[in-house]
Design a protein around this motif. Structure first.
Motif, PDB file in Angstrom:
ATOM      1  N   LEU A  95       0.638  -1.627  -0.130  1.00 28.31           N
ATOM      2  CA  LEU A  95       0.189  -0.281   0.103  1.00 28.31           C
ATOM      3  C   LEU A  95       0.907   1.185  -0.305  1.00 28.31           C
ATOM      4  O   LEU A  95       1.934   1.015   1.020  1.00 28.31           O
ATOM      5  CB  LEU A  95      -1.033  -0.026   1.029  1.00 28.31           C
ATOM      6  N   TYR A  97       1.278   4.955   0.912  1.00 29.73           N
ATOM      7  CA  TYR A  97       0.303   6.385   1.346  1.00 29.73           C
ATOM      8  C   TYR A  97       1.010   7.225   1.045  1.00 29.73           C
ATOM      9  O   TYR A  97       2.709   7.673   1.618  1.00 29.73           O
ATOM     10  CB  TYR A  97       0.086   5.982   2.618  1.00 29.73           C
ATOM     11  N   LYS A 104       3.573   9.027  -4.207  1.00 31.33           N
ATOM     12  CA  LYS A 104       3.280   7.440  -4.391  1.00 31.33           C
ATOM     13  C   LYS A 104       3.250   6.838  -5.740  1.00 31.33           C
ATOM     14  O   LYS A 104       3.283   5.870  -6.219  1.00 31.33           O
ATOM     15  CB  LYS A 104       1.806   7.460  -4.317  1.00 31.33           C
ATOM     16  N   HIS A 220      -9.052   6.053  -5.816  1.00 27.67           N
ATOM     17  CA  HIS A 220      -8.167   5.091  -4.946  1.00 27.67           C
ATOM     18  C   HIS A 220      -7.803   4.055  -6.129  1.00 27.67           C
ATOM     19  O   HIS A 220      -8.751   3.469  -7.003  1.00 27.67           O
ATOM     20  CB  HIS A 220      -8.199   4.911  -3.836  1.00 27.67           C
ATOM     21  N   ILE A 246      -2.170  -1.491  -3.787  1.00 26.29           N
ATOM     22  CA  ILE A 246      -2.717  -0.169  -3.582  1.00 26.29           C
ATOM     23  C   ILE A 246      -2.261   1.074  -3.734  1.00 26.29           C
ATOM     24  O   ILE A 246      -0.985   1.258  -2.834  1.00 26.29           O
ATOM     25  CB  ILE A 246      -3.556  -0.571  -1.957  1.00 26.29           C
ATOM     26  N   LEU A 248      -2.549   4.702  -3.349  1.00 26.61           N
ATOM     27  CA  LEU A 248      -4.060   6.063  -2.440  1.00 26.61           C
ATOM     28  C   LEU A 248      -4.343   6.735  -3.252  1.00 26.61           C
ATOM     29  O   LEU A 248      -3.111   7.835  -3.922  1.00 26.61           O
ATOM     30  CB  LEU A 248      -4.128   5.862  -1.371  1.00 26.61           C
ATOM     31  N   SER A 273     -12.194   9.584   3.081  1.00 20.74           N
ATOM     32  CA  SER A 273     -11.852   7.878   3.179  1.00 20.74           C
ATOM     33  C   SER A 273     -10.977   7.834   4.078  1.00 20.74           C
ATOM     34  O   SER A 273     -10.241   6.532   4.590  1.00 20.74           O
ATOM     35  CB  SER A 273     -11.749   7.448   1.597  1.00 20.74           C
ATOM     36  N   LEU A 274      -9.793   9.126   4.085  1.00 21.86           N
ATOM     37  CA  LEU A 274      -8.411   8.499   4.645  1.00 21.86           C
ATOM     38  C   LEU A 274      -8.478   8.891   5.876  1.00 21.86           C
ATOM     39  O   LEU A 274      -8.073   8.263   7.074  1.00 21.86           O
ATOM     40  CB  LEU A 274      -7.723   9.238   3.968  1.00 21.86           C
ATOM     41  N   LEU A 277      -9.540   5.317   7.133  1.00 19.94           N
ATOM     42  CA  LEU A 277      -8.548   4.456   7.050  1.00 19.94           C
ATOM     43  C   LEU A 277      -7.514   4.855   8.769  1.00 19.94           C
ATOM     44  O   LEU A 277      -7.237   4.343   8.965  1.00 19.94           O
ATOM     45  CB  LEU A 277      -7.851   5.218   5.752  1.00 19.94           C
ATOM     46  N   LEU A 298     -12.854   2.160   1.292  1.00 21.87           N
ATOM     47  CA  LEU A 298     -11.678   2.159   1.045  1.00 21.87           C
ATOM     48  C   LEU A 298     -11.583   0.321   2.066  1.00 21.87           C
ATOM     49  O   LEU A 298     -10.749  -0.160   1.727  1.00 21.87           O
ATOM     50  CB  LEU A 298     -10.892   2.966   0.840  1.00 21.87           C
TER      51      LEU A 298
END
Length: 626
Positions: A95, A97, A104, A220, A246, A248, A273-274, A277, A298
């Motif tokens: 992932l 981030y 990213k 994402h 993933i 993001l 959504s973050l 998370l 997510l």
């Protein structure tokens, strides 16, 4: 369960030691000004304290990659080690981030000169399966690799291989594996197949330009790689592992990105959504009873990766510039919390369920075939618990998951020489063991109730058969029809009328029941045949009365009819206002929701009941007594 049918059976999970989420931090090269962060060694870094610029705050992670690190360094140091678990039937997750503009997408996809984590991982996975099939012990296994590609855009799961606007659902099977029904899946035979599917699909991802980035990800992106192994020889085991890659979307400060309109809405969905998370990570670290996976698409999709069954790696991307300070500090705090999350990977293999043979029926009166009178029958002196539990239960009526677990336990007991003793539940966790025992106890209790109910029904059937009058066996006289029985309007039983008799004034024959022949050698075991008929003039008057009520009745009066509720009454009133009065009962078929079958049922239910509302007929002329 028929012996020819083969159902998959899940073996008990082979749990591995707890695996903590691996967190590495990658620092992007500085483009302007003095950096606010610097690395100390391969694991530590420090950032200026915003409260006091003369002080610094230090962070330590599993790995720190400075601005000189290459894509190859990050892949071989953090990503490649987790791929080996795929051939063991265990999940893995990588992932990326970080804030917008931290690199990213470059880390995950890279460029033709410097490929990112995604193409490098796919090349190695395909290579590992080819090498495993060439090993001496790998000849008994077959391997297959497939991929799916999706994006989460404004809380919608969208397919990137076959783009559409359909929001795909996220589901969870009985083994707590996250899956997406309807998501396109492509088989991969080589790396060329991957490029042919992945490159066009990457162009379908939602991108936009902001003040901080020319190509900013607005969703994402999740690449799902499925590695399946099937054994060619007995016991035909099967393993399935999943690799999640993933990328993001980055958290954004709308004051610096200049988002307006649609981009502002996209930014709000990304930040929301973050935020969920981050709440999930906090809940896992605090050991809360509820982890808010379902608060976001997510986090629901990442349920295996955080606190689930995967070997997970988080690559936190940060930028060194001063104007990225708050975003960098937030990313470091999230990365520091994430490295405390503990996953529990496991290997789950599926086996074909053993065939269950039906027991041959034995006749107690005959003493059984091939068994001497003095011989002891199997299980004759044993308690009911000594028999295999699967032979006592109706497997076709139970939950398939329970049947699979039950057969698995019986097979393990048989391998250990358990014989007919009570099933040892081995090393099953206490909570599952108690739940299984409770469910088995409830099943036994329900079976006992069903047996008692069956005995009661059989006894009632025998009693009813004994009470039935038997036909005369010695009579050889020719059968003759019985006289007709009539039912009068006031439910008074009158003397049956003869063939030539007529009803008296004021009395109306409503229903005539004709009794068939029940005597004679040819009809000894036959039940009487009853035929219900209605006098034609009364039938016409009843239908006329129903039509009059349909044309003149109010909504309340229409609801008094059988098969007519409040909704249908309003529909009848509306149809009557638009098209005029009904001419016959069959016109109801033109009303919305009424079919010929409904009208026939309505007519059958209301014919007799409508006779009570008929106006009394004119009195008949007096008839001379006979």
């Amino acid at each position: 369960m028929p012996s020819q049918q083969r159902a998959s059976m899940a073996e008990p999970r082979r749990a591995c030691p707890q695996a903590r989420v691996q967190v590495c931090v990658r620092l992007r090269p500085c483009s302007q000004g003095d950096p606010c962060i610097r690395g100390l060694n391969s694991r530590s870094l420090e950032i200026i304290n915003w409260r006091n610029k003369k002080e610094t705050m230090q962070y330590q992670f599993d790995t720190f990659y400075g601005d000189k690190a290459t894509q190859h360094d990050i892949y071989t140091g953090s990503v490649q080690p987790v791929l080996r678990h795929l051939l063991e039937g265990q999940n893995a997750s990588v992932l990326a981030y970080g804030p917008t503009g931290a690199g990213k997408t470059h880390t995950m996809l890279g460029s033709p000169e410097q490929p990112g984590m995604v193409p490098r991982a796919l090349r190695d996975v395909l290579q590992m399966t080819r090498e495993a099939s060439c090993l001496p012990e790998g000849e008994e296994w077959s391997y297959s690799v497939s991929m799916s590609y999706l994006e989460i855009y404004q809380e919608k799961v969208l397919d990137l291989l076959e783009p559409s606007h359909q929001d795909l659902p996220i589901r969870e099977d009985r083994d707590r594996n996250i899956l997406i029904p309807g998501l396109t899946e492509r088989e991969l035979g080589s790396f060329g197949d991957f490029e042919r599917y992945f490159l066009p699909a990457s162009c379908n991802r939602t991108m936009a330009s902001t003040r901080l980035n020319d190509r900013s990800s607005r969703s994402h992106a999740v690449l799902l790689v499925r590695v399946a192994q099937a054994q060619r020889v007995p016991p035909y085991r099967r393993r399935v592992a999943k690799l999640c890659l993933i990328d993001l979307a980055g958290s954004e400060d709308n004051r610096r990105t200049g988002n307006r309109g649609l981009q502002l809405k996209e930014s709000s969905a990304i930040n929301a959504s973050l935020h969920v998370l981050s709440k999930v990570v906090d809940a896992l670290n605090q050991g809360l009873p509820r982890v808010p996976y379902r608060d976001s698409k997510l986090t629901r999709l990442l349920q295996d990766s955080l606190g689930g069954s995967a070997h997970s790696v988080i690559i936190a991307n940060i930028a060194p510039e001063q104007h990225f300070y708050l975003d960098t500090l937030s990313t470091l705090n999230f990365a520091a919390k994430s490295k405390q999350v503990v996953n529990r990977p496991f290997t789950q293999e599926t086996l074909p369920a053993p065939a269950v043979r039906k027991r041959p029926s034995e006749d107690p009166a005959a003493g059984g075939e091939g068994v001497s009178p003095g011989a002891k029958r199997p299980h004759e002196d044993e308690s009911p618990e000594a028999e295999p539990l699967s032979s006592l239960l109706p497997l076709e009526q139970l939950d398939p998951g329970l049947v699979q677990r039950l057969l698995g336990l019986e097979q393990l007991e048989k391998q250990q020489g358990g014989g007919g003793r009570r099933l040892p539940l081995l090393n099953t966790p206490r909570r599952e063991r108690v739940a299984l025992l409770r469910q088995l106890e409830e099943t036994r209790s329900e079976l006992q109730k069903l047996k008692e109910k069956q005995k009661e029904l059989e006894a009632a059937a025998l009693l009813d058969k004994a009470r039935r009058p038997k036909p005369l066996q010695h009579s050889k006289a020719p059968s003759r029809p019985c006289k007709q029985a009539v039912v009068l309007p006031l439910q008074q039983v009158q003397t049956p009328l003869g063939k030539e008799a007529m009803p008296k004034g004021g009395e109306e024959i409503l229903v005539v029941q004709k009794v068939g022949q029940v005597e004679g050698s040819g009809a000894e075991n036959e039940a009487p045949a009853w035929e219900l008929t209605l006098r034609p003039d009364l039938l016409a008057r009843s239908r006329k009365n129903i039509v009059a009520l349909l044309n003149e009745g109010s909504t309340k009066e229409l609801r008094t009819l059988h098969r007519i509720g409040d909704k249908k009454a309003r529909l009848i009133m509306a149809w009557r206002q638009l098209h005029g009065p009904f001419t016959q009962v069959e016109d109801l078929e033109k009303v919305e929701g009424m079919t010929a079958k409904h009208v026939a049922s309505f007519l059958k239910a209301n014919l007799l009941s409508s006779l009570g509302s008929l106006s009394p007929p004119a009195p008949a002329s007096p008839r001379a007594p006979q």
